[in-house]
Motif scaffolding. Structure first.
Motif: not given
Length: 292
Positions: A32-49
């Motif tokens: 999901g997007w936020e005002q100043n950035g974006v939340n992603v899940r990394p290629p190897e999986g795991g917690d959102e960043q």
């Protein structure tokens, strides 16, 4: 997509599209997007960043769209290396040579807890970082506690490290017309070298005007009678670069004299306002030669 599903990001659509394409190509999943950035899940999986994109956007805005994919890829690659940076040992005294000071805007300590002290007269803050080849990590109060050291003591070490890392020709005169000097090495500590400017510059009896619009920029102008009528130009430099460049710090211009910092030019309601302290008149008495 419904209005409720629209991203709240303030970034333009073409920038979001370029970032989305590069993230997908590099194996990231957008959460999901936020005002100043974006939340992603990394290629190897795991917690959102969360990936902050404001500084990246400042960079690509000055480049051709065809250059954006590679710039975004390089940004993500540096981010990945930063995440994989070496662990900081429990005792900071084992890595004293890696300590550096940082001068910048104060931290929101509801989010992070780095050690820091204010730089009086500026609204800015001096912090400590551990410098790695591809990234840096801020020294926290907890790290100092484990090391049984005061931040002020390690700051002296960090400043000495910065002196050692500063080339003799760090300052370069910007133009034949004005004796404004620009310091730039691109090592992420150029603005911080303002803490050393009275050591790095020839003596100036009435001090210096200083602009540090971004992390990679330091402009210094020795105070003189001829320069007074043109000092607003330094503020123009500060405001433009603060607005356009990555890692912005401040659009103010300061006056530094005898180790003390004072606000000199600020932006109020869109206008440059010169407001010298009373001490400035005293400092001008140290100058010799004809007045303008």
């Amino acid at each position: 997509m419904s209005a409720a599903d629209e991203p709240v990001s303030h970034f333009p659509e073409d920038f979001r599209a370029a970032v989305s394409a590069r993230l997908a190509s590099d194996g990231y999943t957008i959460v999901g997007w936020e005002q100043n950035g974006v939340n992603v899940r990394p290629p190897e999986g795991g917690d959102e960043q969360y990936i902050g994109l404001s500084n990246l956007h400042r960079r690509v805005r000055a480049a051709e769209p065809a250059e954006w994919p590679e710039m975004i890829h390089s940004f993500l690659d540096r981010l990945a290396r930063a995440v994989a940076a070496p662990d900081i040992p429990n005792d900071l005294t084992t890595i004293l040579d890696r300590l550096r000071p940082r001068l910048g805007r104060p931290f929101d300590r509801t989010v992070a807890h780095p050690w820091g002290i204010p730089l009086p007269g500026t609204g800015l803050e001096i912090t400590l970082v551990v410098d790695f080849p591809q990234t840096m990590a801020f020294v926290t109060d907890e790290m100092l506690k484990r090391s049984r050291k005061r931040g002020e003591d390690l700051l002296d070490v960090a400043l000495e490290n910065l002196r050692t890392a500063t080339p003799a020709d760090f300052f370069e005169r910007a133009s034949p017309e004005h004796d404004i000097y620009i310091g730039h090495t691109g090592d992420s500590y150029d603005a911080t070298r303002a803490l050393l400017l009275e050591e790095l510059m020839p003596d100036s009896p009435a001090g210096f005007w200083v602009a540090i619009p971004s992390r990679e920029e330091l402009a210094v102008w020795p105070v003189s009678f001829p320069a007074i009528k043109n000092v607003h130009g330094l503020h123009l430099f500060a405001t433009e670069n603060f607005r356009e460049h990555a890692y912005p710090i401040t659009d103010d211009v300061f006056w530094v004299w005898q180790g003390m910092w004072h606000p000199f030019i600020t932006l109020k309601n869109g206008d440059s306002v010169i407001d010298p302290p009373d001490l400035f008149i005293e400092a001008l008495q140290e100058l010799e030669g004809p007045r303008p």
